[in-house]
Design an enzyme around this catalytic site. Structure first.
Site, PDB file in Angstrom:
ATOM      1  N   LYS A  97       9.642 -24.962  11.150  1.00 38.03           N
ATOM      2  CA  LYS A  97       8.438 -25.098  10.326  1.00 38.03           C
ATOM      3  C   LYS A  97       7.262 -24.629  11.166  1.00 38.03           C
ATOM      4  O   LYS A  97       6.903 -25.271  12.151  1.00 38.03           O
ATOM      5  CB  LYS A  97       8.241 -26.551   9.898  1.00 38.03           C
ATOM      6  CG  LYS A  97       6.846 -26.828   9.324  1.00 38.03           C
ATOM      7  CD  LYS A  97       6.682 -28.278   8.890  1.00 38.03           C
ATOM      8  CE  LYS A  97       5.205 -28.632   8.745  1.00 38.03           C
ATOM      9  NZ  LYS A  97       5.010 -30.006   8.234  1.00 38.03           N
ATOM     10  N   ALA A 152       2.598 -31.773   2.870  1.00 37.55           N
ATOM     11  CA  ALA A 152       1.366 -32.429   3.336  1.00 37.55           C
ATOM     12  C   ALA A 152       0.402 -32.792   2.219  1.00 37.55           C
ATOM     13  O   ALA A 152       0.229 -32.058   1.256  1.00 37.55           O
ATOM     14  CB  ALA A 152       0.623 -31.575   4.359  1.00 37.55           C
ATOM     15  N   GLY A 153      -0.223 -33.966   2.389  1.00 32.77           N
ATOM     16  CA  GLY A 153      -1.315 -34.386   1.512  1.00 32.77           C
ATOM     17  C   GLY A 153      -0.915 -35.208   0.311  1.00 32.77           C
ATOM     18  O   GLY A 153      -1.768 -35.745  -0.384  1.00 32.77           O
ATOM     19  N   ASN A 171       5.863 -37.320   4.926  1.00 31.98           N
ATOM     20  CA  ASN A 171       6.108 -38.246   6.023  1.00 31.98           C
ATOM     21  C   ASN A 171       5.224 -39.480   5.848  1.00 31.98           C
ATOM     22  O   ASN A 171       5.706 -40.560   5.504  1.00 31.98           O
ATOM     23  CB  ASN A 171       5.829 -37.547   7.362  1.00 31.98           C
ATOM     24  CG  ASN A 171       6.249 -38.370   8.564  1.00 31.98           C
ATOM     25  OD1 ASN A 171       6.514 -39.564   8.460  1.00 31.98           O
ATOM     26  ND2 ASN A 171       6.323 -37.754   9.707  1.00 31.98           N
ATOM     27  N   THR A 172       3.897 -39.305   6.026  1.00 30.26           N
ATOM     28  CA  THR A 172       2.970 -40.443   5.996  1.00 30.26           C
ATOM     29  C   THR A 172       3.093 -41.329   4.748  1.00 30.26           C
ATOM     30  O   THR A 172       3.126 -42.556   4.897  1.00 30.26           O
ATOM     31  CB  THR A 172       1.513 -39.929   6.134  1.00 30.26           C
ATOM     32  OG1 THR A 172       1.456 -39.046   7.250  1.00 30.26           O
ATOM     33  CG2 THR A 172       0.546 -41.075   6.349  1.00 30.26           C
TER      34      THR A 172
END
Lengths: 65, 259
Positions: free
Chosen positions: B100, B187-188, B209-210
């Protein structure tokens, strides 16, 4: 001799990359080695000799996204 | 119903969930969350080993013995050159030739540097990597990355870790329409609503992930996200109704009793 390991000056008894691995107790761990800007594969560790002030990076996978 | 599989670099995937391995409260919770997510692809970062600690903090000790595909990232790189170096180190692990590309030039937003990302993608494709660049949600840029040989293109929904959801659904939809390689929103994302929206826009998968790792219950959230992916995907395949300005009765208006 003095080596720059992961950005820090280290004084250690080492002739080869394998000695450096052993010095830090990293035998058997999933380590990737870069020395003098080149990737050193595991089968080269015993033969690859280190030089004074050689820049050595010992890296591994950590959690990330 | 035909099995809904997809491919990256010739490798068949069933799950459309790529899950990150950072920020989990404990290795146990991480392991359980990964299991509930159904993910087949796990992402990692490459870092220097902490020489002051004798403890093995490698992430691999917690996922060994399971058949995952590894997607290391080049986080920490701010130029193509640095990303290429990290990618080579990652491949030297012998675990994966997937990479990535993640190149951030701004510490506050961590937004990807599009020019360096394209440059790194071109180099790594030539070196035989399976390249999945994380990039901004620009349709032309995504096309350029595809033409450079990216195996999949991963536009961000919003800056990393913000949970703001898809800031520009129009762009994500356009990117999907134009693409000949899988599009993965990376992401986001923050909630199942965001994930379902991404899947309804037609993306092939999502990378998170988060929103899982930092949820109050990461294991529960991993499952919720998996269901949202499946639900959104099925909705996309089934074709939602078009939006109308005024009502249309569900039972028709010809045979009203009270008229």
């Amino acid at each position: 001799m003095q080596l720059i390991v992961n950005g820090e000056a280290k004084e250690l008894e080492a002739r080869t990359i394998q000695d450096v691995i052993n010095h830090f107790g990293l035998e058997g761990r999933p380590v990737v080695v870069e020395a003098g800007g080149e990737i050193i594969t595991k089968d080269q560790w015993l033969d690859m000799e280190v030089r004074p002030l050689m820049k050595i990076e010992l890296v591994h996978f950590v959690g990330g996204g | 119903m035909k099995k809904d599989v997809w491919h990256i670099g010739g490798h068949e995937l069933t799950s459309r969930f790529f899950i990150g391995t950072g920020l989990f409260p404990s290795p146990y919770v991480q392991k359980e969350a990964i299991r509930e997510s159904g993910a087949e692809v796990l992402t990692f970062a490459i870092r220097r080993i902490n020489l002051a600690s004798t403890e093995d903090d490698s992430i691999l000790q917690h996922v060994e013995g399971e058949s995952f595909r590894f997607l290391p990232n080049t986080s920490g790189a701010s130029t193509a050159e640095e990303a290429v170096r990290i990618a080579r180190l990652a491949r030297a692990s012998g675990l994966s030739d997937w990479i990535k590309v993640e190149i951030s030039a701004n510490e506050r937003t961590l937004l990807p540097d599009p020019l360096e990302t394209l440059k790194a993608t071109e180099i790594l494709v030539k070196e035989g990597f399976t390249v999945l660049p994380y990039t901004s949600d620009d349709p032309i840029l995504c096309k350029r990355l595809e033409e450079a040989g990216a195996a999949a293109v991963m536009p961000g929904a919003a800056p990393i870790g913000t949970g703001l959801g898809i800031l520009n659904p129009y762009n994500i939809g356009l990117i999907v329409e134009e693409a000949k390689v899988p599009i993965i929103v990376d992401a986001g994302l923050g909630s199942v609503a965001d994930v379902a929206q991404a899947m309804e826009l037609g993306v092939s998968g999502v990378l998170m992930n988060t929103p899982v790792a930092k949820a109050k219950d990461p294991v529960g959230m991993a499952r919720a996200m998996r269901l949202a992916i499946e639900s959104g995907r099925l909705s996309y395949l089934s074709g939602r109704i078009s939006k109308k300005r005024y009502a249309s009765a569900s039972s028709g208006q010809e045979q009203f009793i009270v008229k």
